[in-house]
Design an enzyme around this catalytic site. Structure first.
Site, PDB file in Angstrom:
ATOM      1  N   ARG A 244       3.288   4.485   3.331  1.00  0.00           N
ATOM      2  CA  ARG A 244       1.960   4.966   3.775  1.00  0.00           C
ATOM      3  C   ARG A 244       1.568   4.362   5.121  1.00  0.00           C
ATOM      4  NH1 ARG A 244       1.404   1.437  -0.343  1.00  0.00           N
ATOM      5  NH2 ARG A 244       0.620  -0.607   0.272  1.00  0.00           N
ATOM      6  N   ASN A 245       2.200   3.265   5.511  1.00  0.00           N
ATOM      7  CA  ASN A 245       1.871   2.612   6.777  1.00  0.00           C
ATOM      8  C   ASN A 245       2.875   2.899   7.895  1.00  0.00           C
ATOM      9  OD1 ASN A 245      -0.567   1.514   6.007  1.00  0.00           O
ATOM     10  ND2 ASN A 245       0.415  -0.302   5.093  1.00  0.00           N
TER      11      ASN A 245
END
Ligand code: ADE
Length: 314
Positions: free
Chosen positions: A181-182
């Site tokens: 997600r990052n």
């Protein structure tokens, strides 16, 4: 987080070439790209004769733009002092970095006291977790270029991310929130590591932190047990990221509850090999999840390993 042991030993930039005029930054508050505990990230535009740092062929040039798409991290007016100081430290940290093709780069910031803005490059294809989920059918059924090639593009993503993390570790930074997600994808499908909000500089090889919102399922055994972070706890989380990639966006340990994960790992259990995961990539994951941090590979090792995998597959 707390306010101890932060990124406050960085050289102070006197001639602040990063500062921008708020009037040149148009924030689209209708379009939210992401959100954290305090900050929201919105889409935006640079208007008029603002100077923006752009990069071509690894050279940084200051160019004037009329309409340049950007992502703007906004600190809301109600943010407390800790969130405020975290935000400024993130900006100072990004100022201290050199350009790297696999890190989201800062374009500038608006320094005004109450409502500072952090302006970074816009990554048009969003985060990697959503990307692999959206492309699940394509990869699983081998549409387009065939399954082999598609898995290979995942390995290429994995290599790019390891190169970005190698650079971060080389400047003494532990990211502490490595996860699919990052990682963002720009318009050219280049991976860019984002969200330096949790990252910490360390002179020692170990950093101890307490509390906050913890990414339990990405945390190394020693971080879960005693809040110990090191370059090698980033390696562990990177192993989980590899698993997210090759499982095409599944949730790690989806059948284990948060409070049982430490016990599960301590008993020697690990994530299983995803169906589409090449054997050598799963073996790399297993090395990332060794109980002894010293036995895990560094990002230099990982980069080199993946470079060879890509070379042999070409
Ligand atoms: N979400 C968070 N940061 C982003 C960025 N820089 N580009 C696109 N989406 C984002």
């Amino acid at each position: 987080g707390g306010s101890n042991n932060y990124i406050d030993n960085l050289p102070v930039v006197v001639d602040d070439q990063w500062a921008m005029d708020r009037r040149n930054v148009i924030v689209d508050y209708e379009t939210k790209l992401g959100s954290g505990a305090f900050c929201n990230v919105h889409k935006g535009k640079i208007k008029g004769p603002a100077a923006v740092r752009v990069v071509s062929q690894n050279l940084i040039a200051v160019q004037k733009f009329t309409d340049c798409e950007i992502a703007v991290k906004v600190l809301p007016a109600f943010a407390d002092d800790i969130a405020r100081s975290d935000f400024m430290q993130e900006i100072n940290f990004m100022k201290s970095l050199n350009y790297h093709p696999h890190l989201v780069s800062m374009l500038g910031y608006v320094p005004d006291g109450r409502n500072p803005l952090l302006i970074v490059e816009y990554c048009a294809q969003g985060d990697l977790l959503h990307f692999v989920r959206q492309h699940r059918a394509i990869i699983e059924h081998g549409y387009e270029n065939g399954a082999g090639l598609k898995i290979l593009s995942l390995v290429s993503f994995a290599w790019q991310i390891s190169a970005g993390l190698e650079y971060l570790n080389s400047v003494g930074c532990i990211h502490r929130d490595v996860a699919a997600r990052n990682v963002l994808l720009d318009a050219d499908q280049t991976c860019k590591i984002a969200d330096f909000g949790l990252c910490r500089l360390t002179d020692n090889l170990l950093y101890t932190a307490r509390g906050g919102r913890l990414p339990i399922r990405w945390m190394a055994l020693e971080s879960l047990k005693s809040f110990e972070y090191s370059f090698k706890s980033d390696t562990w989380a990177y192993g989980v990221l590899l698993w997210e990639l090759t499982s095409l966006g599944q949730v790690p340990y989806s059948n284990v509850e948060n409070h049982l994960i430490m016990e599960f790992l301590e008993a020697g259990n690990r994530l299983e090999k995803p169906v589409h995961c090449p054997k050598e990539i799963y073996e790399l994951m297993e090395c990332c999840w060794r109980a002894d941090p010293l036995q895990r590979p560094s990002f230099t090792d990982i980069c080199e390993f993946l470079r060879k995998v890509l070379e042999n597959a070409a």
